[in-house]
Design a protein around this motif. Structure first.
Motif, PDB file in Angstrom:
ATOM      1  N   ASP A 186      -6.973   3.904   0.115  1.00  0.00           N
ATOM      2  CA  ASP A 186      -5.889   2.951  -0.141  1.00  0.00           C
ATOM      3  C   ASP A 186      -4.487   3.529  -0.009  1.00  0.00           C
ATOM      4  OD1 ASP A 186      -7.404   0.731  -0.445  1.00  0.00           O
ATOM      5  OD2 ASP A 186      -7.760   1.073  -2.584  1.00  0.00           O
ATOM      6  N   GLU A 187      -4.361   4.576   0.752  1.00  0.00           N
ATOM      7  CA  GLU A 187      -3.030   5.114   1.061  1.00  0.00           C
ATOM      8  C   GLU A 187      -2.918   5.285   2.568  1.00  0.00           C
ATOM      9  OE1 GLU A 187      -0.558   7.912  -1.825  1.00  0.00           O
ATOM     10  OE2 GLU A 187      -2.506   8.703  -1.283  1.00  0.00           O
ATOM     11  N   VAL A 188      -1.723   4.969   3.104  1.00  0.00           N
ATOM     12  CA  VAL A 188      -1.531   5.196   4.536  1.00  0.00           C
ATOM     13  C   VAL A 188      -1.123   6.657   4.720  1.00  0.00           C
ATOM     14  CG1 VAL A 188      -0.201   4.560   6.585  1.00  0.00           C
ATOM     15  CG2 VAL A 188      -0.841   2.819   4.907  1.00  0.00           C
ATOM     16  N   VAL A 189      -1.943   7.392   5.457  1.00  0.00           N
ATOM     17  CA  VAL A 189      -1.656   8.811   5.687  1.00  0.00           C
ATOM     18  C   VAL A 189      -1.272   8.997   7.153  1.00  0.00           C
ATOM     19  CG1 VAL A 189      -2.610  11.146   5.614  1.00  0.00           C
ATOM     20  CG2 VAL A 189      -3.340   9.451   3.933  1.00  0.00           C
ATOM     21  N   THR A 190      -0.132   9.654   7.377  1.00  0.00           N
ATOM     22  CA  THR A 190       0.269   9.961   8.744  1.00  0.00           C
ATOM     23  C   THR A 190      -0.127  11.399   9.036  1.00  0.00           C
ATOM     24  OG1 THR A 190       2.140   8.490   8.487  1.00  0.00           O
ATOM     25  CG2 THR A 190       2.221  10.003  10.352  1.00  0.00           C
ATOM     26  N   MET A 191      -0.857  11.546  10.122  1.00  0.00           N
ATOM     27  CA  MET A 191      -1.318  12.899  10.482  1.00  0.00           C
ATOM     28  C   MET A 191      -0.698  13.324  11.793  1.00  0.00           C
ATOM     29  SD  MET A 191      -5.307  12.205  10.111  1.00  0.00           S
ATOM     30  CE  MET A 191      -5.504  10.729   9.161  1.00  0.00           C
ATOM     31  N   GLU A 192      -0.419  14.613  11.881  1.00  0.00           N
ATOM     32  CA  GLU A 192      -0.101  15.198  13.168  1.00  0.00           C
ATOM     33  C   GLU A 192      -1.276  16.133  13.442  1.00  0.00           C
ATOM     34  OE1 GLU A 192       3.711  17.305  15.092  1.00  0.00           O
ATOM     35  OE2 GLU A 192       3.990  16.396  13.153  1.00  0.00           O
ATOM     36  N   ILE A 193      -1.928  15.951  14.571  1.00  0.00           N
ATOM     37  CA  ILE A 193      -3.141  16.734  14.841  1.00  0.00           C
ATOM     38  C   ILE A 193      -2.909  17.616  16.068  1.00  0.00           C
ATOM     39  CG2 ILE A 193      -5.610  16.622  15.362  1.00  0.00           C
ATOM     40  CD1 ILE A 193      -5.652  13.869  14.047  1.00  0.00           C
ATOM     41  N   LEU A 194      -3.110  18.903  15.871  1.00  0.00           N
ATOM     42  CA  LEU A 194      -2.938  19.852  16.975  1.00  0.00           C
ATOM     43  C   LEU A 194      -4.311  20.294  17.455  1.00  0.00           C
ATOM     44  CD1 LEU A 194      -1.205  21.865  18.665  1.00  0.00           C
ATOM     45  CD2 LEU A 194      -1.402  23.430  16.747  1.00  0.00           C
ATOM     46  N   ASP A 195      -4.606  19.976  18.714  1.00  0.00           N
ATOM     47  CA  ASP A 195      -5.850  20.401  19.342  1.00  0.00           C
ATOM     48  C   ASP A 195      -5.529  21.695  20.080  1.00  0.00           C
ATOM     49  OD1 ASP A 195      -8.132  20.686  20.872  1.00  0.00           O
ATOM     50  OD2 ASP A 195      -7.636  19.030  22.234  1.00  0.00           O
ATOM     51  N   THR A 196      -5.899  22.831  19.487  1.00  0.00           N
ATOM     52  CA  THR A 196      -5.516  24.113  20.095  1.00  0.00           C
ATOM     53  C   THR A 196      -6.407  24.407  21.305  1.00  0.00           C
ATOM     54  OG1 THR A 196      -7.040  25.473  18.785  1.00  0.00           O
ATOM     55  CG2 THR A 196      -4.873  25.003  17.810  1.00  0.00           C
ATOM     56  N   ALA A 197      -5.924  25.289  22.183  1.00  0.00           N
ATOM     57  CA  ALA A 197      -6.731  25.696  23.336  1.00  0.00           C
ATOM     58  C   ALA A 197      -7.607  26.862  22.897  1.00  0.00           C
ATOM     59  CB  ALA A 197      -5.819  26.114  24.470  1.00  0.00           C
ATOM     60  N   MET A 207       0.833  -1.209   0.000  1.00  0.00           N
ATOM     61  CA  MET A 207       0.000   0.000   0.000  1.00  0.00           C
ATOM     62  C   MET A 207       0.870   1.263   0.000  1.00  0.00           C
ATOM     63  SD  MET A 207      -3.117   0.712   2.559  1.00  0.00           S
ATOM     64  CE  MET A 207      -3.601  -0.994   2.437  1.00  0.00           C
ATOM     65  N   ALA A 208       0.505   2.256  -0.783  1.00  0.00           N
ATOM     66  CA  ALA A 208       1.327   3.467  -0.901  1.00  0.00           C
ATOM     67  C   ALA A 208       1.330   4.250   0.413  1.00  0.00           C
ATOM     68  CB  ALA A 208       0.763   4.347  -2.008  1.00  0.00           C
ATOM     69  N   LYS A 209       2.482   4.868   0.693  1.00  0.00           N
ATOM     70  CA  LYS A 209       2.588   5.672   1.914  1.00  0.00           C
ATOM     71  C   LYS A 209       2.863   7.109   1.520  1.00  0.00           C
ATOM     72  CE  LYS A 209       4.464   5.513   6.453  1.00  0.00           C
ATOM     73  NZ  LYS A 209       5.567   5.286   7.281  1.00  0.00           N
ATOM     74  N   SER A 210       2.114   8.046   2.094  1.00  0.00           N
ATOM     75  CA  SER A 210       2.273   9.444   1.679  1.00  0.00           C
ATOM     76  C   SER A 210       2.917  10.251   2.800  1.00  0.00           C
ATOM     77  CB  SER A 210       0.907  10.010   1.336  1.00  0.00           C
ATOM     78  OG  SER A 210       0.123   9.986   2.489  1.00  0.00           O
ATOM     79  N   PRO A 211       3.409  11.457   2.486  1.00  0.00           N
ATOM     80  CA  PRO A 211       4.033  12.273   3.524  1.00  0.00           C
ATOM     81  C   PRO A 211       3.045  12.707   4.600  1.00  0.00           C
ATOM     82  CG  PRO A 211       4.104  13.370   1.390  1.00  0.00           C
ATOM     83  CD  PRO A 211       3.386  12.095   1.194  1.00  0.00           C
ATOM     84  N   GLU A 212       3.610  13.226   5.661  1.00  0.00           N
ATOM     85  CA  GLU A 212       2.794  13.601   6.804  1.00  0.00           C
ATOM     86  C   GLU A 212       1.915  14.832   6.523  1.00  0.00           C
ATOM     87  OE1 GLU A 212       4.795  12.869  10.578  1.00  0.00           O
ATOM     88  OE2 GLU A 212       4.515  15.016  10.845  1.00  0.00           O
ATOM     89  N   VAL A 213       0.737  14.830   7.113  1.00  0.00           N
ATOM     90  CA  VAL A 213      -0.195  15.948   6.956  1.00  0.00           C
ATOM     91  C   VAL A 213      -0.408  16.580   8.342  1.00  0.00           C
ATOM     92  CG1 VAL A 213      -2.597  16.505   6.401  1.00  0.00           C
ATOM     93  CG2 VAL A 213      -1.379  14.837   5.017  1.00  0.00           C
ATOM     94  N   LYS A 214      -0.229  17.892   8.423  1.00  0.00           N
ATOM     95  CA  LYS A 214      -0.378  18.572   9.723  1.00  0.00           C
ATOM     96  C   LYS A 214      -1.729  19.272   9.794  1.00  0.00           C
ATOM     97  CE  LYS A 214       4.472  19.751  10.113  1.00  0.00           C
ATOM     98  NZ  LYS A 214       5.331  20.871   9.748  1.00  0.00           N
ATOM     99  N   LEU A 215      -2.542  18.852  10.751  1.00  0.00           N
ATOM    100  CA  LEU A 215      -3.898  19.402  10.873  1.00  0.00           C
ATOM    101  C   LEU A 215      -4.057  20.130  12.208  1.00  0.00           C
ATOM    102  CD1 LEU A 215      -5.938  16.244   9.745  1.00  0.00           C
ATOM    103  CD2 LEU A 215      -4.945  18.040   8.307  1.00  0.00           C
ATOM    104  N   ALA A 216      -4.648  21.315  12.190  1.00  0.00           N
ATOM    105  CA  ALA A 216      -4.899  22.031  13.442  1.00  0.00           C
ATOM    106  C   ALA A 216      -6.397  22.268  13.605  1.00  0.00           C
ATOM    107  CB  ALA A 216      -4.154  23.364  13.442  1.00  0.00           C
ATOM    108  N   VAL A 217      -6.858  22.107  14.842  1.00  0.00           N
ATOM    109  CA  VAL A 217      -8.291  22.238  15.133  1.00  0.00           C
ATOM    110  C   VAL A 217      -8.512  23.537  15.908  1.00  0.00           C
ATOM    111  CG1 VAL A 217     -10.303  21.109  16.169  1.00  0.00           C
ATOM    112  CG2 VAL A 217      -8.409  19.720  15.268  1.00  0.00           C
ATOM    113  N   PHE A 218      -9.347  24.413  15.347  1.00  0.00           N
ATOM    114  CA  PHE A 218      -9.606  25.724  15.956  1.00  0.00           C
ATOM    115  C   PHE A 218     -11.082  25.865  16.313  1.00  0.00           C
ATOM    116  CE2 PHE A 218      -5.657  26.850  13.788  1.00  0.00           C
ATOM    117  CZ  PHE A 218      -5.056  27.673  14.739  1.00  0.00           C
ATOM    118  N   GLY A 219     -11.362  26.787  17.207  1.00  0.00           N
ATOM    119  CA  GLY A 219     -12.754  27.083  17.574  1.00  0.00           C
ATOM    120  C   GLY A 219     -12.787  27.604  18.996  1.00  0.00           C
ATOM    121  N   ARG A 220     -13.852  28.315  19.306  1.00  0.00           N
ATOM    122  CA  ARG A 220     -14.034  28.913  20.643  1.00  0.00           C
ATOM    123  C   ARG A 220     -13.910  27.845  21.742  1.00  0.00           C
ATOM    124  NH1 ARG A 220     -19.526  32.061  22.654  1.00  0.00           N
ATOM    125  NH2 ARG A 220     -18.473  33.973  22.092  1.00  0.00           N
ATOM    126  N   ALA A 221     -13.521  28.279  22.947  1.00  0.00           N
ATOM    127  CA  ALA A 221     -13.417  27.364  24.094  1.00  0.00           C
ATOM    128  C   ALA A 221     -14.766  26.678  24.335  1.00  0.00           C
ATOM    129  CB  ALA A 221     -12.990  28.136  25.332  1.00  0.00           C
TER     130      ALA A 221
END
Ligand SMILES: Nc1nc2c(ncn2[C@@H]2O[C@H](COP(=O)(O)OP(=O)(O)OP(=O)(O)O)[C@@H](O)[C@H]2O)c(=O)[nH]1
Length: 200
Positions: free
Chosen positions: A51-62, A1-15
């Motif tokens: 069908d691709e393995v995706v590596t994610m870095e997920i930032l849960d912001t305050a 299975m194909a492997k792709s580069p890392e994807v950086k995701l950030a989650v925003f929104g009011r407290a």
């Protein structure tokens, strides 16, 4: 299975809109009622998307971070989840300013984005209609999901994160193509210049 580069995701929104609950739901398929509200956290996660393995870095912001912290996190991310709470109109009104800040901070513009209206299990105390969320997402040209970190009917939480990964990868592919096209153009121009010099 194909492997792709890392994807950086950030989650925003009011407290309090449920950012941590959504991230934890996505990562563990569980709902946990309370988290430390002031902390930001980063998680690594691998998923099989189309069908691709995706590596994610997920930032849960305050939710209460200041403008410098927000801008720093926006510069860091490739793609963004903007969350509001369907029972809190104020959180919906904070979406457009967040998106404007993103457009100021990120270049090129039109950053990969998904809009999430959370807490759909609390429909009886809803303050923001589904069609309002749809309209705002259309204005921002992004996908829209109403979901509940608590109930997660139909797996909408994972679908929102997966769609954002797809969008990040589509944009990266487009930017790669544009770069290749412009370097081919440069080579062609250089050859033409040389040929003109030789023939004159
Ligand atoms: N009913 C319901 N409650 C939820 C849902 N998601 C989160 N909550 C609750 O909303 C409150 C806030 O959730 P958090 O995940 O801490 O919110 P947050 O956006 O991370 O908040 P900050 O860390 O302060 O920015 C908690 O009491 C959660 O249990 C949901 O889908 N439905």
């Amino acid at each position: 299975m194909a492997k792709s580069p890392e994807v950086k995701l950030a989650v925003f929104g009011r407290a309090g809109v449920g950012k941590s609950a959504l991230v934890v739901r996505f990562l563990t398929r569980r709902f946990i009622w309370e988290y430390d509200p002031t902390l930001e956290s980063t998680y690594r996660h691998q998923a099989n998307i189309d069908d691709e393995v995706v590596t994610m870095e997920i930032l849960d912001t305050a939710g209460q971070e200041d403008i410098q912290q927000k801008e720093g996190h926006m510069r860091w991310g490739d793609g963004f989840v903007i969350v509001y709470d369907i029972t809190d109109r104020g959180s919906f009104e904070e979406v457009a300013p967040l998106r404007s800040l993103l457009e100021e901070v990120k270049k090129p513009k039109n950053v990969p984005l998904v809009l999430v209206g959370n807490k759909s299990d609390l429909d009886h105390i809803r303050q923001v209609g589904t069609e309002e969320g749809e309209r705002l997402a259309a204005e921002m040209a992004c996908a829209f999901y109403e979901c509940s970190a608590c109930a997660n009917e139909g797996g909408a939480v994972a679908e929102a994160f997966h769609e954002l990964c797809r969008e990040v990868r589509r944009r990266k592919a487009m930017q790669g193509k544009a770069r290749r096209r412009s370097s081919t153009t440069h080579v062609k121009q250089a050859i033409n210049k040389m040929l003109t010099k030789i023939s004159s």
